[in-house]
Scaffold this active site. Structure first.
Site, mmCIF file in Angstrom:
data_model
loop_
_atom_site.group_PDB
_atom_site.id
_atom_site.type_symbol
_atom_site.label_atom_id
_atom_site.label_comp_id
_atom_site.label_asym_id
_atom_site.label_seq_id
_atom_site.Cartn_x
_atom_site.Cartn_y
_atom_site.Cartn_z
ATOM 1 N N HIS A 277 -1.848 1.374 -9.469
ATOM 2 C CA HIS A 277 -2.513 0.401 -8.602
ATOM 3 C C HIS A 277 -3.229 -0.672 -9.433
ATOM 4 O O HIS A 277 -4.435 -0.925 -9.272
ATOM 5 C CB HIS A 277 -3.505 1.104 -7.674
ATOM 6 C CG HIS A 277 -3.814 0.284 -6.442
ATOM 7 N ND1 HIS A 277 -4.156 0.857 -5.235
ATOM 8 C CD2 HIS A 277 -3.841 -1.055 -6.222
ATOM 9 C CE1 HIS A 277 -4.394 -0.088 -4.342
ATOM 10 N NE2 HIS A 277 -4.200 -1.271 -4.923
ATOM 11 N N ARG B 80 0.849 -1.182 0.000
ATOM 12 C CA ARG B 80 0.000 0.000 0.000
ATOM 13 C C ARG B 80 0.887 1.234 0.000
ATOM 14 O O ARG B 80 2.041 1.209 0.445
ATOM 15 C CB ARG B 80 -0.914 0.013 1.233
ATOM 16 C CG ARG B 80 -2.075 -0.977 1.158
ATOM 17 C CD ARG B 80 -3.089 -0.575 0.095
ATOM 18 N NE ARG B 80 -4.264 -1.420 0.092
ATOM 19 C CZ ARG B 80 -4.428 -2.480 -0.683
ATOM 20 N NH1 ARG B 80 -3.452 -2.847 -1.508
ATOM 21 N NH2 ARG B 80 -5.546 -3.184 -0.639
#
Length: 308
Positions: A271, A223
């Site tokens: 992402h 993340r």
């Protein structure tokens, strides 16, 4: 009993078709056509607002539509509501593909050749065997273990670090904070696949980079909150780190003027390392749902104390 899907709109239709064809007895709804909210007992969601969760008085289970749960405000979810992570073959396969591609691109100097191409430079670089490089994975859960299994087929030396002990064939496993520096000191390519928790936030920092061998590369597919961006840029600019592949950032989207976009030794993707695939995720979620309805419990339930 009703199920509400509130996640990526492009996938909502695929989820709805699956439930219509395979579970016509279940009232499956897609946002914003939620109907009466007091009828919702199961929610499949990505980043559902706290106020919305509070509007579901009979909610029993919150299914994350992705592998992580850092998008969920745990304090906003009542204690009696179970939270379930998405563990499904599509997510696993996608992550294995992305990380394998990244590791091989770094190992075989593809980014150097890309940089040479505009000038027409024919400059063959030394080709070291995979066995001469150590690839380390931080986070030895389902994704980390799957990545290591695939990388083992190329002959890399493999190492792993985790909060709790793991025993993986062919992998030098390390556990706990006291082993972190020993683990890092061996990594030519470091992959972050940790869950994002209070304990792991900002773990990819100046101290960690300094513990890596000079010339090491970093791949962050965990993340964005794991990474101290300024520390990474400083380590790259000093020459201590050679390259970074960054799929997750904080914030997302990454601002157009961010230095990552133009830094010659940073490669950014938006992402996309791994995404939930409806054709593989929906059957897993349905099986879990049926199990809960029978009173047999749920798989992949989040431990709120650990944060994953």
């Amino acid at each position: 009993m009703s199920v509400l899907y509130r996640s990526g709109a492009p996938r909502a239709a695929a989820w709805a078709r699956f439930f219509k064809d395979n579970a016509p007895d279940i009232d499956f709804r897609t946002w914003p056509d939620a109907g009466e909210l007091e009828e919702i007992e199961y929610l499949v969601s990505w980043a559902a607002p706290a106020a919305f969760i509070a509007s579901l008085p009979n909610l029993k289970v919150l299914f994350s539509s992705g592998a992580g749960i850092d998008h969920i405000d745990l304090s906003a979810v009542p204690d009696h509501v179970q939270i379930v992570r998405m563990v499904e073959p599509g997510i696993i396969n996608g992550m294995v593909e992305y990380v394998t591609l990244s590791v091989l691109a770094l190992h075989r100097d593809f980014f150097d050749y890309v940089a040479m191409q505009p000038s027409g430079a024919w400059n063959p670089l030394e080709v070291p065997p995979a066995s001469s490089r150590t690839v380390g994975v931080m986070g030895l859960g389902v994704l980390g273990q799957a990545v290591l299994q695939r990388l083992s087929t190329f002959g890399f030396r493999l190492s792993g670090w985790n909060r709790s002990p793991r025993n993986i064939a062919g992998v030098a496993c390390h556990a706990g904070a006291h082993t972190l520096d020993q683990f890092l000191g061996r990594c030519d390519i470091l992959i972050c696949l940790l869950p994002l928790t209070d304990a792991t936030k900002g773990i990819l920092n100046a101290r960690l980079f300094a513990a890596l061998p000079r010339g090491a590369s970093v791949i962050n597919v965990g993340r964005g909150g794991h990474l101290d961006q300024a520390a990474l840029l400083a380590a790259l600019d000093s020459g201590h780190l050679s390259r970074a592949i960054v799929d997750v950032t904080d914030p997302e989207p990454l601002p157009p003027d961010h230095r990552f976009w133009t830094h010659p030794r940073v490669f950014v993707t938006p992402h996309v390392a791994s995404m939930t695939q409806p054709d593989t995720a929906a059957p897993i979620m349905l099986a879990n749902l049926r199990s809960h309805m029978r009173g047999d419990g749920l798989r992949d339930v989040v431990d709120r104390k650990r944060g994953y």
